[in-house]
Scaffold this motif. Structure first.
Motif, short mmCIF file in Angstrom:
data_model
loop_
_atom_site.label_atom_id
_atom_site.label_comp_id
_atom_site.label_asym_id
_atom_site.label_seq_id
_atom_site.Cartn_x
_atom_site.Cartn_y
_atom_site.Cartn_z
N LEU A 118 0.85 -1.19 0.00
CA LEU A 118 0.00 0.00 0.00
C LEU A 118 0.88 1.24 0.00
O LEU A 118 1.57 1.53 0.98
N LEU A 119 0.89 1.98 -1.11
CA LEU A 119 1.74 3.15 -1.29
C LEU A 119 0.97 4.41 -0.95
O LEU A 119 -0.17 4.59 -1.39
N VAL A 120 1.59 5.31 -0.17
CA VAL A 120 0.98 6.58 0.21
C VAL A 120 1.95 7.69 -0.15
O VAL A 120 3.07 7.72 0.37
N HIS A 121 1.53 8.59 -1.03
CA HIS A 121 2.43 9.65 -1.48
C HIS A 121 2.55 10.76 -0.44
O HIS A 121 1.86 10.78 0.58
N GLY A 122 3.41 11.71 -0.72
CA GLY A 122 3.68 12.79 0.22
C GLY A 122 3.14 14.13 -0.22
O GLY A 122 2.18 14.21 -0.98
N VAL A 123 3.79 15.21 0.24
CA VAL A 123 3.32 16.55 -0.05
C VAL A 123 3.42 16.82 -1.55
O VAL A 123 4.29 16.31 -2.24
N PRO A 153 4.11 -9.11 -4.23
CA PRO A 153 2.97 -8.41 -3.63
C PRO A 153 2.15 -7.68 -4.70
O PRO A 153 2.63 -7.42 -5.80
N VAL A 154 0.95 -7.35 -4.33
CA VAL A 154 0.06 -6.57 -5.20
C VAL A 154 0.23 -5.09 -4.84
O VAL A 154 -0.03 -4.70 -3.70
N PRO A 155 0.70 -4.26 -5.78
CA PRO A 155 0.85 -2.84 -5.46
C PRO A 155 -0.48 -2.10 -5.53
O PRO A 155 -1.29 -2.33 -6.44
N GLU A 156 -0.71 -1.22 -4.58
CA GLU A 156 -1.94 -0.43 -4.54
C GLU A 156 -1.57 0.97 -4.05
O GLU A 156 -0.82 1.12 -3.07
N ALA A 157 -2.07 2.00 -4.71
CA ALA A 157 -1.70 3.38 -4.41
C ALA A 157 -2.89 4.13 -3.83
O ALA A 157 -4.00 4.07 -4.38
N TYR A 158 -2.65 4.83 -2.73
CA TYR A 158 -3.67 5.70 -2.14
C TYR A 158 -3.34 7.14 -2.52
O TYR A 158 -2.29 7.68 -2.12
N CYS A 159 -4.20 7.78 -3.29
CA CYS A 159 -4.02 9.15 -3.75
C CYS A 159 -4.96 10.07 -2.97
O CYS A 159 -6.18 9.91 -3.05
N ARG A 215 -0.35 -10.73 4.16
CA ARG A 215 0.60 -9.76 4.69
C ARG A 215 0.39 -8.42 4.01
O ARG A 215 -0.12 -8.34 2.89
N LEU A 216 0.84 -7.34 4.69
CA LEU A 216 0.65 -6.01 4.12
C LEU A 216 1.80 -5.12 4.56
O LEU A 216 2.16 -5.10 5.75
N VAL A 217 2.40 -4.41 3.61
CA VAL A 217 3.39 -3.39 3.93
C VAL A 217 2.84 -2.05 3.45
O VAL A 217 2.44 -1.91 2.30
N ILE A 218 2.73 -1.11 4.37
CA ILE A 218 2.26 0.23 4.02
C ILE A 218 3.49 1.11 3.89
O ILE A 218 4.31 1.21 4.81
N SER A 219 3.63 1.72 2.74
CA SER A 219 4.84 2.43 2.36
C SER A 219 4.51 3.91 2.19
O SER A 219 3.75 4.29 1.29
N ALA A 266 0.59 7.22 7.28
CA ALA A 266 0.73 5.77 7.45
C ALA A 266 0.90 5.40 8.92
O ALA A 266 0.26 4.46 9.42
N ALA A 267 1.74 6.14 9.64
CA ALA A 267 1.95 5.85 11.06
C ALA A 267 0.66 6.06 11.84
O ALA A 267 0.30 5.25 12.71
#
Length: 830
Positions: A17-22, A67-73, A672-676, A685-686
């Motif tokens: 699970l990908l989470v972008h920044g500013v 893993p399956v990539p997934e992006a949160y925008c 399993r899940l890795v949040i990035s 994410a935290a």
């Protein structure tokens, strides 16, 4: 860029699970594929996958080794449509709200914590009154009272003709002009109420997961941390363990009372503040504060009208009837103002539970009653007063001086409380020794003063034509003397800032020279290139300037406090603008005072116009809107706990989104899940991981890069991201790795050491650029990336794969006949 899905060494269902920044990012960029599909969410914030991965859950055999990539925008939460550019005008409210969250950490000192919250909320209330008073100054004093009362000024403005005193029309009486002009500040307050109410519904009305027993299927999964399935987390440090009858270390305002109350619900595990059910859902407090601030705005307008009419009522010859009615209205304003203060001071946030209850009578009747009193006061003001002539400035406009003193006193008191809270648990990394909140509150007051004073100065200059307001040579008297004094100290403040700015510039140059040896040693350069070395060393030195931000904030805040007090003293002692107050003094002093007044008036007006110009540009230009939206990415992460008219908190939408997604996916698949998370995405994410149940956290790994978790949030918000909180997160999440560069001005190490058999969170510092010179693998010069493109570094893929391999193997898929609580992955909603 490195591939988004490296092959892990262990099999089983896994989600990345990908989470972008500013600044935001598109799903195509995050997934490195132009063919993306929205699988859940809406146009504001959503989860996206590659088109080929949409049905991944239905074909687990295809993803046994990756893993399956997934992006949160989520960028549209802060930089979407053009209307959000107007949030720039709410900047002082946002800064005041930040001060609430900057208090030092404490334990067992609930009264001081509550007092801290009360003081910040009172500072925020003064900003609402200041904004309304500035609108009254422009509409009632400068326009309706001074310009419309002057034939020369009104004659230059055709749209003021029907209000002109020279025309002797129905609207020419001063009271009627004031009553009509009062519609402007009244409409402004109503607009702020509407925006606050609408943005709450659009952004923050998202309920997070409400308890550890929300997912019964997860109760059977063993906790990967402890090897138990009882949902407990033994060994957690301060702020984590439940202590019956005692307030947690990060209790805020009434939370301590809630925890000790016999009727308060006792959670299965008392989580840190950001993990508690009510942290991201403060509907009750926002509704109370919205009602109080709206009423305060209406009462400010009513008080200005009542003060303007009081002297004329006393001189009326109708047997004292008007004077009696005026006194009754003034008493009503005072009583309701006292009620507003009680509402603001009475209750703060409750983080242990969702704030679902709304005091509907208070929320509805308080603003409505204030509006009714305002209407009656306006009717009384518009009552015919024969012989009433408007001259000079509007009576009772000393409100700016009273507000300035009140704000200074509140900030000083807030500083005393902050020092008392910081003393028992001193941490050298905490910004300004715990005074970050008071310093930020002072900056909020300064911004409010610049914006309100700047608008008043510009309008006065516009109405006055070629004259200079306050100098006695124009068509109108001008704004209150205090605003001219406050404008005059701005050049002095800028001169004072030149000293620390010069010192920081010199230190940066010296640091850059000192780092040359380190750069060459890090790369093992056998034949150093002086130009390349200087570029890398300078990038590292400039990035280190971020750690000097507390110094600049402290200097600006302290100087603002002292200069603000001096401006009040000068205005009240002389009664004249600075240019005239020093008449008869030494020519050099008189010239300096005149120059400071002229330059300050121009600068404060320019600042106000700059805000309006940025807002207008951002409304029309999407790229400018995205740039301005970066400000809100940092400033509006926190819920509206002090000022209800601040821009909405996007995290109250984003954090529940992420928490629900992680909970639902692990429940559905047992995988399993890795949040990035990158940059601000790492903070989201935290916060989302803190919201998860222990069983879910046992299946989640956290990967942060370019993260401001400690460098920014840990230093400025120590009660929520301090060392103990970050160590607690390390103990409760299954595994966590953090990547950072010395050239990154935003991200940095999180400084969580190894303990209890767990490795340190920070991995080895990444070299930037990845290659010093030209090599076979890098035949062209590699760029210095700084805060961007962490995925381009090979260490990123290695860290992600290592985290996935540390997670326990995927559990057999659970048969779930219950309806899903949110859109499931694998079904497109686009």
């Amino acid at each position: 860029m490195s591939p988004a899905t490296p092959d892990p060494r262990s099999g089983g269902a896994a989600l990345e699970l990908l989470v972008h920044g500013v600044g935001g990012a598109t799903a195509a960029d995050m997934l490195d594929d132009p063919r993306t599909v929205r699988v859940t969410g809406d146009r504001t914030a959503a989860m996206h996958r590659r088109r080929d991965d949409v049905d991944a859950e239905n074909h687990p055999e295809r993803y046994a080794d990756r893993p399956v990539p997934e992006a949160y925008c989520w960028s549209n939460l802060t930089s979407g449509n053009g209307a959000r550019a107007l949030w720039l005008l709410l900047l002082p409210f946002m800064v005041a709200n930040l001060a609430h969250w900057m208090r030092p950490p404490t334990e067992g000192r609930a009264r001081l914590v509550r007092l801290y919250g009360v003081l910040v909320r009172l500072v925020a209330l003064t900003l609402t009154v200041l904004l309304t008073a500035a609108a009254c100054e422009v509409a009632l004093d400068l326009t309706a009272w001074q310009c419309a009362g002057s034939g020369a000024c009104a004659g230059r403005r055709s749209w003021l003709g029907f209000l002109s005193a020279d025309r002797a029309g129905w609207w020419s009486q001063p009271g009627r002009r004031l009553a009509l002009a009062a519609l402007v500040p009244t409409a402004l307050v109503g607009l702020l109420w509407y925006l606050s109410n609408r943005t709450w519904s659009a952004y923050e009305a998202q309920r997070p997961p409400t308890g550890y027993d929300a997912d019964p299927d997860l109760a059977s999964y063993p906790d990967a941390d402890t090897g138990t399935g009882d949902g407990t987390a033994p060994g957690n440090g301060p702020g984590i363990d439940a202590v019956p009858g005692r307030a947690p270390a990060s209790a805020s305002d009434t939370e301590a009372a809630d925890a000790a109350s016999p009727t308060a619900a006792t959670p299965v595990e008392l989580r840190p503040a950001l993990g508690r059910p009510g942290f991201w859902y403060g509907r009750r407090l926002v509704a109370r504060l919205r009602a109080a601030h709206t009423a305060a705005g209406f009462l400010t307008v009513a008080a200005v009208l009542a003060a303007a009419t009081a002297g004329q009522d006393h001189r009326s010859d109708d047997g004292g009837t008007r004077e009696l009615l005026g006194l009754l209205l003034q008493a009503a304003v005072a009583v309701l103002a006292a009620l507003v203060l009680w509402v603001v001071c009475r209750r703060g946030r409750s983080e242990n539970r969702l704030d679902l209850r709304i005091e509907r009578a208070l929320v509805s009747w308080l603003p409505a009653t204030a509006l009714l009193i305002l209407a009656l006061t306006a009717l009384h003001t518009g009552w015919s007063h024969p012989g009433w002539v408007s001259a000079g400035t509007l009576p009772g406009n000393t409100v700016f001086g009273v507000l300035t003193l009140a704000q200074g006193g509140l900030v000083v008191a807030l500083g005393v409380v902050a020092l008392l809270l910081h003393r028992p648990r001193r941490d050298r990394r905490t910004a300004l020794y715990g005074l970050g909140g008071p310093a930020t509150a002072m900056l909020a007051c300064a911004l409010g003063g610049v914006m309100s004073g700047g608008v008043a100065q510009r309008v006065a200059d516009w109405l006055d034509g070629p004259g200079t307001p306050g100098a006695g040579n124009g068509l109108i008297t001008g704004p209150p003397v205090l605003l001219s004094w406050q404008a005059s100290v701005i050049p002095v403040l800028l001169l004072l800032l030149l000293v620390p700015a010069a010192l920081l510039a010199a230190r940066t140059v010296l640091t850059s020279r000192r780092l040359r040896t380190d750069v060459e040693a890090d790369y093992g350069a056998a034949d150093p290139d002086r130009l390349r070395t200087d570029q890398i060393a300078a990038s590292r030195a400039r990035a280190a300037l971020t750690d000097s931000a507390p110094l600049l904030v402290g200097v600006v805040s302290g100087a603002t406090l002292l200069l603000g007090a001096a401006s009040v003293a000068g205005a009240w002692a002389s009664g004249n603008v600075p240019g005239r107050a020093f008449d008869g003094a030494h020519p050099a002093i008189a010239s300096a005072a005149t120059a400071a007044q002229a330059l300050g008036s121009w600068m404060i007006g320019f600042g106000a116009l700059l805000f309006v110009t940025w807002g207008r540009r951002a409304y029309k230009d999407a790229s400018a809107r995205r740039t301005i939206g970066i400000l809100w990415d940092v400033g509006t992460f926190w819920p509206r706990a002090a000022h209800p008219f601040a821009p909405p908190c996007y995290a109250e939408r984003a954090v529940p989104d992420l928490a629900w997604r992680m909970s639902s996916w692990t429940r559905r698949t047992g995988g399993r899940l890795v949040i990035s998370g990158h940059s601000q995405g790492s903070v989201l994410a935290a916060a989302a991981v803190w919201q998860l149940s222990p069983a879910t956290r046992g299946r989640v790994a956290l990967l942060t890069y370019g993260s401001p978790l400690e460098r920014l949030y840990g230093r400025w918000f120590p009660a929520y991201f301090g060392p103990e909180s970050l160590r607690g997160l390390h103990r409760t999440v299954h595994c966590w790795s953090n990547l950072y560069r010395a050239t990154d001005p935003i991200g940095g190490p999180v400084r969580v050491p190894a303990e209890d058999g767990r490795p340190a969170v920070d991995r080895a510092e990444l070299l930037d650029p990845v290659a010093y010179g030209r090599t076979r693998e890098h035949p062209l010069p590699e760029p210095i990336l700084g805060h961007s493109d962490y995925q381009a570094d090979p260490s990123f893929a290695q860290a992600r794969t290592a985290l996935l391999d540390l997670l326990p193997p995927a559990l057999p898929r659970q048969r779930d006949n219950a309806p899903e609580t949110q859109g499931s992955s694998g079904r497109s909603s686009g």
